[in-house]
Write an enzyme that holds these catalytic residues in place. Structure first.
Site, PDB file in Angstrom:
ATOM      1  N   CYS A  75       5.903  -5.098   4.660  1.00 24.73           N
ATOM      2  CA  CYS A  75       5.701  -4.271   5.855  1.00 24.73           C
ATOM      3  C   CYS A  75       5.351  -5.203   7.007  1.00 24.73           C
ATOM      4  CB  CYS A  75       4.551  -3.293   5.587  1.00 24.73           C
ATOM      5  SG  CYS A  75       4.096  -2.268   6.989  1.00 24.73           S
ATOM      6  N   THR A  77       4.386  -4.340   9.942  1.00 24.77           N
ATOM      7  CA  THR A  77       3.221  -3.798  10.655  1.00 24.77           C
ATOM      8  C   THR A  77       1.919  -4.216   9.960  1.00 24.77           C
ATOM      9  OG1 THR A  77       4.591  -1.926  11.276  1.00 24.77           O
ATOM     10  CG2 THR A  77       2.216  -1.644  11.502  1.00 24.77           C
ATOM     11  N   CYS A 186      11.359  -3.806  10.848  1.00 21.05           N
ATOM     12  CA  CYS A 186      10.535  -2.833  10.117  1.00 21.05           C
ATOM     13  C   CYS A 186      11.279  -2.577   8.813  1.00 21.05           C
ATOM     14  CB  CYS A 186      10.405  -1.543  10.924  1.00 21.05           C
ATOM     15  SG  CYS A 186       9.719  -0.161   9.981  1.00 21.05           S
TER      16      CYS A 186
END
Ligand code: DGL
Length: 258
Positions: A75, A77, A186
């Site tokens: 991920c 993020t 992403c």
């Protein structure tokens, strides 16, 4: 490191990391993968950085007792928000993170215009800003936040008219000025690659960090003598929602073509 530490924990805010898990299974067929998606708290990409860090750390800590030799933060993020804290917390473990594949895009398209699709958190955090600075003299980098897109994948919608419409509206203004490459920053977005390809046209190269992350994980395991040879590898899929539906979508994303 205990003899029972044999799992590779693959973590994402939800289902996106399964795009990375697919690459990991190809590159490391003898390994035991424990995938955990925190779909209950997805999306992470529109939250405060501190909140993303806490959620990530909490999930990882709850799974460590399973016996984990390596953690892959599948991920962008969660990597941007938590990788330093995780490395400090688990200095004896291999902790692999992700970043948008801008280096690869810049190498292949020097002088070109590169679109980076990612979450708000990824694009505003220091890690990406430093990456952008590093390559801004090589190519023109255009960051494109995509709030709302992760939710379609979480719902298992990869080909619906709604997601098509959303992507068309999002990409059209960026594409009018001409684009050489699109970086999928992403891990949810590779599941939309066929649709993005159709909208962007065949001349635009679409890149993501999944294969590079799998190779990096292999290198790190090899360097520590922790590779499990080819053979009876396994994958266990877990999700914080824990419903049969989310596990069914997870298995579909892992096994089916997309
Ligand atoms: N899959 C995550 C990433 O790579 C983000 C999804 C989210 O916003 O939760 O950035």
């Amino acid at each position: 490191m205990h003899a029972r530490d044999e799992w590779i924990l693959v973590f994402d805010s939800g289902l996106g990391g399964i795009s990375v898990l697919r690459e990991l299974v190809q590159v490391l067929p003898g390994e035991r993968f424990l995938y955990f998606g925190d779909s209950q708290n997805a999306p992470y990409g529109t939250r405060a950085t501190e909140e993303v860090r806490e959620l990530t750390q909490r999930c990882i800590a709850s799974l460590m007792p399973r016996g984990v030799k390596a953690v892959v933060i599948a991920c962008n993020t969660a990597t941007a928000a938590a990788i330093e804290a995780l490395r400090a917390q688990y200095p004896e473990k291999i902790v692999v993170g992700m970043e948008p594949a801008l280096k690869l895009a810049a190498e292949r398209h020097a002088g070109g215009r590169i679109l980076v699709m990612a979450t708000n958190v990824t694009l505003r955090e220091h890690k990406f800003c430093a990456l952008m600075d590093r390559f801004s003299s090589v190519c023109r980098v255009v960051p494109l936040p995509c709030p709302g897109l992760v939710e379609y994948i979480e719902a298992g919608c990869l080909h619906t008219p709604e997601v098509r419409e959303y992507l068309q509206a999002l990409l059209a203004p960026a594409l009018t000025d001409g684009v050489d490459a699109i970086v999928l920053g992403c891990t949810h977005f590779p599941f939309l690659k066929p649709l993005i390809r159709e909208l962007a046209g065949p001349q635009v190269e679409i890149l993501d960090g999944g294969a590079g992350t799998a190779q990096q994980t292999r290198r790190r395991l090899e360097a520590k003598g922790l590779l499990r040879g080819a053979g009876d590898g396994t994958v266990e899929l877990q999700n914080s929602l824990g419903t049969p539906q989310i596990l069914e979508v997870s298995a579909r994303l892992l096994h089916a073509g997309f």
